[in-house]
Design a protein around this motif. Structure first.
Motif, PDB file in Angstrom:
ATOM      1  N   UNK A 228       0.816  -1.212   0.000  1.00  0.00           N
ATOM      2  CA  UNK A 228       0.000   0.000   0.000  1.00  0.00           C
ATOM      3  C   UNK A 228       0.847   1.258   0.000  1.00  0.00           C
ATOM      4  N   UNK A 229       1.852   1.303   0.879  1.00  0.00           N
ATOM      5  CA  UNK A 229       2.721   2.483   0.954  1.00  0.00           C
ATOM      6  C   UNK A 229       3.495   2.677  -0.345  1.00  0.00           C
ATOM      7  N   UNK A 230       3.910   1.578  -0.983  1.00  0.00           N
ATOM      8  CA  UNK A 230       4.663   1.683  -2.234  1.00  0.00           C
ATOM      9  C   UNK A 230       3.781   2.223  -3.362  1.00  0.00           C
ATOM     10  N   UNK A 231       2.549   1.735  -3.439  1.00  0.00           N
ATOM     11  CA  UNK A 231       1.629   2.245  -4.461  1.00  0.00           C
ATOM     12  C   UNK A 231       1.358   3.730  -4.253  1.00  0.00           C
ATOM     13  N   UNK A 232       1.114   4.112  -3.017  1.00  0.00           N
ATOM     14  CA  UNK A 232       0.859   5.522  -2.714  1.00  0.00           C
ATOM     15  C   UNK A 232       2.073   6.365  -3.081  1.00  0.00           C
ATOM     16  N   UNK A 233       3.251   5.871  -2.730  1.00  0.00           N
ATOM     17  CA  UNK A 233       4.477   6.609  -3.018  1.00  0.00           C
ATOM     18  C   UNK A 233       4.659   6.811  -4.517  1.00  0.00           C
ATOM     19  N   UNK A 234       4.429   5.762  -5.301  1.00  0.00           N
ATOM     20  CA  UNK A 234       4.578   5.875  -6.760  1.00  0.00           C
ATOM     21  C   UNK A 234       3.574   6.867  -7.340  1.00  0.00           C
ATOM     22  N   UNK A 235       2.341   6.817  -6.869  1.00  0.00           N
ATOM     23  CA  UNK A 235       1.297   7.698  -7.395  1.00  0.00           C
ATOM     24  C   UNK A 235       1.549   9.163  -7.034  1.00  0.00           C
ATOM     25  N   UNK A 236       1.945   9.403  -5.780  1.00  0.00           N
ATOM     26  CA  UNK A 236       2.226  10.778  -5.374  1.00  0.00           C
ATOM     27  C   UNK A 236       3.471  11.314  -6.070  1.00  0.00           C
ATOM     28  N   UNK A 237       4.470  10.453  -6.256  1.00  0.00           N
ATOM     29  CA  UNK A 237       5.679  10.885  -6.966  1.00  0.00           C
ATOM     30  C   UNK A 237       5.349  11.217  -8.414  1.00  0.00           C
ATOM     31  N   UNK A 238       4.428  10.460  -9.005  1.00  0.00           N
ATOM     32  CA  UNK A 238       3.984  10.778 -10.360  1.00  0.00           C
ATOM     33  C   UNK A 238       3.418  12.195 -10.404  1.00  0.00           C
ATOM     34  N   UNK A 239       2.550  12.527  -9.448  1.00  0.00           N
ATOM     35  CA  UNK A 239       1.940  13.857  -9.430  1.00  0.00           C
ATOM     36  C   UNK A 239       2.984  14.948  -9.210  1.00  0.00           C
ATOM     37  N   UNK A 240       3.908  14.723  -8.267  1.00  0.00           N
ATOM     38  CA  UNK A 240       4.917  15.728  -7.960  1.00  0.00           C
ATOM     39  C   UNK A 240       5.856  15.959  -9.136  1.00  0.00           C
ATOM     40  N   UNK A 241       6.387  14.870  -9.696  1.00  0.00           N
ATOM     41  CA  UNK A 241       7.364  15.023 -10.767  1.00  0.00           C
ATOM     42  C   UNK A 241       6.715  15.464 -12.077  1.00  0.00           C
ATOM     43  N   UNK A 242       5.455  15.084 -12.292  1.00  0.00           N
ATOM     44  CA  UNK A 242       4.786  15.602 -13.483  1.00  0.00           C
ATOM     45  C   UNK A 242       4.576  17.107 -13.339  1.00  0.00           C
ATOM     46  N   UNK A 243       4.294  17.564 -12.095  1.00  0.00           N
ATOM     47  CA  UNK A 243       4.184  19.003 -11.862  1.00  0.00           C
ATOM     48  C   UNK A 243       5.491  19.715 -12.114  1.00  0.00           C
ATOM     49  N   UNK A 244       6.586  19.136 -11.618  1.00  0.00           N
ATOM     50  CA  UNK A 244       7.902  19.745 -11.824  1.00  0.00           C
ATOM     51  C   UNK A 244       8.323  19.702 -13.295  1.00  0.00           C
TER      52      UNK A 244
ATOM     53  N   UNK B  57      -2.107  12.817  16.685  1.00  0.00           N
ATOM     54  CA  UNK B  57      -3.562  12.773  16.832  1.00  0.00           C
ATOM     55  C   UNK B  57      -4.233  11.861  15.808  1.00  0.00           C
ATOM     56  N   UNK B  58      -3.616  11.743  14.638  1.00  0.00           N
ATOM     57  CA  UNK B  58      -4.221  10.946  13.569  1.00  0.00           C
ATOM     58  C   UNK B  58      -3.220   9.906  13.077  1.00  0.00           C
ATOM     59  N   UNK B  59      -3.739   8.844  12.480  1.00  0.00           N
ATOM     60  CA  UNK B  59      -2.852   7.823  11.922  1.00  0.00           C
ATOM     61  C   UNK B  59      -2.136   8.366  10.698  1.00  0.00           C
ATOM     62  N   UNK B  60      -0.991   7.749  10.374  1.00  0.00           N
ATOM     63  CA  UNK B  60      -0.237   8.182   9.200  1.00  0.00           C
ATOM     64  C   UNK B  60      -1.070   8.023   7.936  1.00  0.00           C
ATOM     65  N   UNK B  61      -1.860   6.934   7.855  1.00  0.00           N
ATOM     66  CA  UNK B  61      -2.691   6.706   6.667  1.00  0.00           C
ATOM     67  C   UNK B  61      -3.721   7.821   6.493  1.00  0.00           C
ATOM     68  N   UNK B  62      -4.295   8.295   7.598  1.00  0.00           N
ATOM     69  CA  UNK B  62      -5.288   9.365   7.527  1.00  0.00           C
ATOM     70  C   UNK B  62      -4.667  10.656   7.026  1.00  0.00           C
ATOM     71  N   UNK B  63      -3.474  10.980   7.513  1.00  0.00           N
ATOM     72  CA  UNK B  63      -2.794  12.204   7.085  1.00  0.00           C
ATOM     73  C   UNK B  63      -2.406  12.112   5.611  1.00  0.00           C
ATOM     74  N   UNK B  64      -1.922  10.945   5.190  1.00  0.00           N
ATOM     75  CA  UNK B  64      -1.571  10.757   3.782  1.00  0.00           C
ATOM     76  C   UNK B  64      -2.812  10.907   2.901  1.00  0.00           C
TER      77      UNK B  64
ATOM     78  N   UNK C 246       4.324   5.965   7.379  1.00  0.00           N
ATOM     79  CA  UNK C 246       3.468   4.864   6.937  1.00  0.00           C
ATOM     80  C   UNK C 246       4.288   3.716   6.366  1.00  0.00           C
ATOM     81  N   UNK C 247       5.406   4.039   5.708  1.00  0.00           N
ATOM     82  CA  UNK C 247       6.216   3.017   5.042  1.00  0.00           C
ATOM     83  C   UNK C 247       6.992   2.145   6.016  1.00  0.00           C
TER      84      UNK C 247
END
Length: 489
Positions: A284-300, A348-355, A400-401
């Protein structure tokens, strides 16, 4: 009872003893590690806006110049799991210093290089420094008090994005005030030297190295599919996505990856435990990381190209390299600022909730750009929203990872997550290039505004998917906790 010294008595392996703690201010430790990891991220992006100058200075083609980025990307992907494992075996401090020394040497070599082969060797040496992040996260988890650990990991996790943004800023300044590119490498060398001094003073190993025999076969079988995959992704546009070399590399990555799994399952001391890789939380953490990195690097990638486009194309602002970097400044600053406070949210919140919350916010800039991109203010608004979303998600993603692994596996678990970031960033560059080059204005090589809108849509879908996966992970975590509490009661 059999005496302990009897030949048939079971041998008890001595416990690893913690070394006597050496008092270091937590802020100094985090600062040293942030500069070390930031230097590794900075060198990745600093060459991208200067590829045309590299092409001219090194007397090569644009395809040859792009290897300045590809070489560092491939080396970083290979070095990350290896260096992380060696950090456990021989000491994180030692391996951190080695990566930084290689960064300094590579930076000096890059500044002096007069041919493409020598320049690529320099970039390979620089690429090893990317492995500093999982080492640094492992060091924070060991050295900082428990109450400061989440904040420390959050700050370090955010340095990937802030380092990339800083790299763009430095290259913009170099492009604005010089006619070459070498100043980028002198700056990188200076930052590496500063990081070496700070790490040598502030970082130490509480737990003695475990030693052992390196898993050479496992390392080779892990490096091979990563090289095949990232090479196919990075060169797909130039070689053709349906070409024999690209399809062959993708097929080889699958076969070699499967071979690695078979070998590691049988290894007595594997490079990366298969159970860690296949753990649902890791997936789960790896999929999230890949997807968020896609958004960040596509923005850059997209925003500088968009803003630098001549207004004659019907969009764009004819920005210089420096001006384009300034459009990204809100993203980098907010990622850094939020990394300092995310630790409070994690109490106060879980790492998954913040992500999940951060990923949900990160969909907004993509949607904004999809409908509003006619004024410079629209770009600043999107960059601000991107910084808010990714700045909230990335630091929590670092926690989370690793929260499901024991401290001894922290660096390796973080390395797995870093590899996912490499893949996500590499895919972002490849997809952006493919979409923009496939839909161009008639009679020119400039992409149409529709091509950018397609990319904004794809990025929005990626971060939305990351939010859903993080939300599901949070629900599963709460369910598991409730079951544990009921069983304990």
């Amino acid at each position: 009872m059999i005496p302990q010294d009897h030949p048939t008595a079971p041998q008890v392996r001595p416990r690893r003893q913690r070394a006597t703690p050496v008092s270091r201010p937590p802020a100094l430790i985090v600062l040293a590690l942030c500069i070390a990891t930031g230097a590794g991220s900075m060198q990745q992006s600093a060459v991208l806006p200067l590829l045309s100058r590299l092409q001219s200075s090194l007397h090569t083609t644009l395809t040859g110049a792009t290897w300045a980025f590809t070489a560092s990307l491939l080396c970083g992907a290979i070095a990350t799991p290896l260096v992380s494992r060696f950090g456990t075996m021989y000491g994180r401090r030692l391996l951190l210093l080695i990566t930084l020394v290689l960064l300094a040497i590579g930076s000096v070599a890059g500044g002096l290089a007069t041919s493409l082969p020598l320049f690529i060797i320099a970039r390979v040496l620089q690429g090893v420094s990317v492995a500093a992040l999982p080492l640094a996260i492992g060091a924070v988890r060991e050295l900082l008090p428990p109450a400061r650990t989440a904040s420390g990991i959050g700050v370090l996790s955010a340095t990937m994005g802030t380092g990339v943004g800083l790299g763009f800023m430095i290259s913009g300044l170099v492009a604005h005030y010089t006619s070459g590119y070498r100043a980028v490498f002198w700056i990188s060398a200076a930052v590496a030297v500063i990081a070496i001094v700070l790490v040598a003073v502030a970082v130490h190993d509480l737990t003695p190295p475990v030693g052992g025999k390196p898993d050479i076969l496992g390392a080779a079988l892990l490096a091979a599919p990563l090289v095949c995959l990232l090479l196919a992704i990075s060169q797909g546009r130039a070689w053709g996505w349906s070409s024999g070399p690209v399809l062959g590399l993708l097929a080889a990555s699958v076969v070699l990856g499967a071979s690695w799994v078979v070998v590691e399952r049988r290894a007595a001391d594997p490079l990366i435990a298969i159970g860690l890789v296949t753990h649902p939380a890791t997936i789960g953490a790896s999929l999230i990381s890949a997807l968020l990195s896609f958004a960040l690097f596509s923005g850059f990638t997209l925003l500088p190209n968009f803003t630098e486009t001549p207004t004659a194309a019907g969009y764009g602002f004819e920005a210089s390299v420096l001006q384009a970097a300034l459009y990204l400044l809100p993203t980098s600053l907010l990622m850094l600022i939020l990394s300092l406070v995310v630790g409070r949210f994690l109490r106060r919140f879980s790492a998954a909730t913040v992500v999940a919350a951060g990923a949900a916010i990160a969909t907004l800039p993509e949607l904004w750009l999809l409908v509003r991109h006619d004024r410079p203010a629209d770009i600043y608004i999107a960059a601000t929203l991107l910084g808010l979303g990714i700045g909230l998600a990335f630091p929590a993603l670092g926690t989370l990872a690793i929260e499901h692994v024991n401290p001894a596996e922290t660096a390796v678990a973080s390395a797995v997550n870093s590899i996912a970031r490499f893949v996500g960033g590499g895919v972002a560059g490849a997809v952006s290039g493919a979409v923009l080059s496939a839909d161009t204005i008639k009679g020119s090589r400039l992409p149409t505004v529709h091509a950018y809108e397609v990319m904004f849509t794809i990025a929005a879908c990626c971060v939305a998917a990351a939010a859903v996966i993080a939300g599901i992970s949070g629900l599963m975590g709460r369910t598991a906790t409730s079951r544990h509490d009921r069983a304990a009661g």
